[in-house]
Scaffold this active site. Structure first.
Site, PDB file in Angstrom:
ATOM      1  N   ASP A   1      -5.717  19.567 -14.557  1.00 44.87           N
ATOM      2  CA  ASP A   1      -6.092  18.247 -15.060  1.00 44.87           C
ATOM      3  C   ASP A   1      -5.605  18.187 -16.512  1.00 44.87           C
ATOM      4  OD1 ASP A   1      -7.409  16.090 -16.261  1.00 44.87           O
ATOM      5  OD2 ASP A   1      -9.227  16.336 -15.060  1.00 44.87           O
TER       6      ASP A   1
ATOM      7  N   LYS B   1      -7.325   6.987 -19.470  1.00 45.34           N
ATOM      8  CA  LYS B   1      -7.597   7.510 -20.812  1.00 45.34           C
ATOM      9  C   LYS B   1      -6.390   7.269 -21.731  1.00 45.34           C
ATOM     10  CE  LYS B   1     -11.326   8.639 -18.710  1.00 45.34           C
ATOM     11  NZ  LYS B   1     -11.574   9.947 -18.126  1.00 45.34           N
TER      12      LYS B   1
ATOM     13  N   ARG C   1       0.852  -1.206   0.000  1.00 44.21           N
ATOM     14  CA  ARG C   1       0.000   0.000   0.000  1.00 44.21           C
ATOM     15  C   ARG C   1       0.876   1.239   0.000  1.00 44.21           C
ATOM     16  NH1 ARG C   1      -1.233   1.906   4.555  1.00 44.21           N
ATOM     17  NH2 ARG C   1      -2.115   0.074   5.543  1.00 44.21           N
TER      18      ARG C   1
END
Ligand SMILES: *Cc1c(COP(=O)(O)O)cnc(C)c1O
Length: 365
Positions: free
Chosen positions: A174, A199, A50
């Site tokens: 972004d 994407k 993690r």
């Protein structure tokens, strides 16, 4: 930073011949959740996945080099990266975001505002006066998304970042739509750059991921601390697969952009197009058809009706009921997201075949 390597070299070389165990050329997948300690006192470099994982580290290093960042984190979705950018703010902070930002970003900020975690102003960042008024409120974070989604409006990052920095705001862009191949927000004055790696960076439509990268090393460390604390990091498998997908990013983006340009030229003087949005860069084209979107979409045989973008397969979507359905009708109207707006993400098919498919749509509408 030392000499800058080209993006093609960065993605082809990331993690190559870096396996310390067997010397494999391509990176192995370190799926293990945990790692052996030699003794109780000496913490190994990798102890618990993690917190740290070799596949994630290779990917984060490649992304940081592409964006010119000091470091950053890779998260299990783009939304997790968005959440992280908001998590590092003090409670009650003011966030200024674009009124036509990605629907999921809008939903997250609105949700946290409703909870009292933060305050928000959504503004048309192409409007100088509106932007100045929002900045005068002294936000803690200014969110930039350019070209915006779905209307592909372009804002001047350098100008908007300078004005935000002047009031002490943290600035995050972004950069999902253009990728670091076409735009490097940290060089234009932003502190943070965010990606939905789901994407174009992955490009193969088969995983979820995100990234948040910082120009400043102290801020990068803070991102790592919060990612570990909140458990936002990407899995080893997704990190491994994403690095594999990124090997061909420059080839894909070049080809997708060339095709998008051709389609945009064809759409720009098509009688069936009422309005048309194309920022002259990237692989996205949006247009209003002024007619029946259902008939248009049903007539398509090659292009798939689906929300996502940037991948090898050409997708079309109706933002008002799909990607931006979390945005109430008044907010959609204000952002210019009309019911006849369609958003096209151009993939790797032959552009003539895509044009023929769109022509079937226009004929039916
Ligand atoms: C998809 C997307 C996001 C959210 O990313 P997920 O990977 O779907 O969580 C954020 N911003 C933009 C511009 C996007 O296209």
């Amino acid at each position: 930073m030392s000499e800058r390597r080209s993006p093609a070299t960065i993605v082809a070389n990331a993690g190559i011949a870096a396996d310390p165990g067997r010397g494999s050329l391509t990176p192995p997948l370190w799926a293990s959740d945990t790692y052996r300690w030699d003794d109780t006192e000496t913490k190994p470099d990798y102890d618990y996945s993690r917190t740290v994982n070799p596949n994630r580290d290779m990917l984060a290093a490649a992304l940081a080099e592409l964006e010119g960042a000091a470091g950053g984190v890779v998260t299990n979705s783009g939304q997790a990266a968005n959440l992280l950018a908001l998590l590092i703010l003090p409670t009650g902070s003011l966030v200024v975001a674009p009124h036509d930002c990605y629907g999921g970003t809008y939903r997250l900020i609105k949700g946290m505002e409703a909870q009292g975690t933060l305050r928000a102003i959504f503004v048309d960042q192409t409007d100088d006066a509106a932007y100045a008024a929002a900045i005068a409120e002294k936000p803690a974070l200014v969110w930039i998304e350019t070209p915006s989604n779905p209307l592909l409006r372009v804002v001047d990052i350098a100008d908007r970042a300078a004005k935000a920095k002047a009031v002490g705001a943290l600035v995050c862009a972004d950069n999902t739509l253009l990728t670091p191949l076409r735009q490097r927000p940290l060089e234009l004055g932003c502190d943070l750059v965010m990606h939905s790696t789901t994407k174009a960076l992955n490009g193969h439509g088969d995983l979820f991921g995100g990234a948040l990268l910082a120009r400043d090393p102290t801020l990068a460390e803070k991102l790592q601390w919060w990612t570990n604390a909140a458990g936002l990091a990407a899995s080893a498998m997704d990190s491994w697969q994403l690095l594999r997908g990124m090997r061909t990013l420059p080839l894909r983006v070049d080809r997708q952009e060339t095709s998008a340009k051709r389609i945009a030229e064809w759409l720009s003087d098509h009688a069936g197009v009422r309005e048309f949005y194309y920022p002259d860069i990237g692989f996205m084209v949006s247009f209003r058809i002024g007619g029946d979107t259902d008939a248009f979409l049903k007539a398509l045989g090659l292009i798939t009706l689906a929300s996502s973008l940037g991948g090898f397969s050409t997708l079309i979507c109706k933002p008002s009921t799909m990607t931006h359905r979390g945005m109430p009708p008044e907010a959609q109207a204000e952002a210019g997201i009309h019911g006849d707006l369609l958003r096209l993400s151009v993939g790797l098919e032959e552009p003539d075949d895509l044009i023929a498919d769109l022509e079937r749509g226009f004929a039916a509408a």
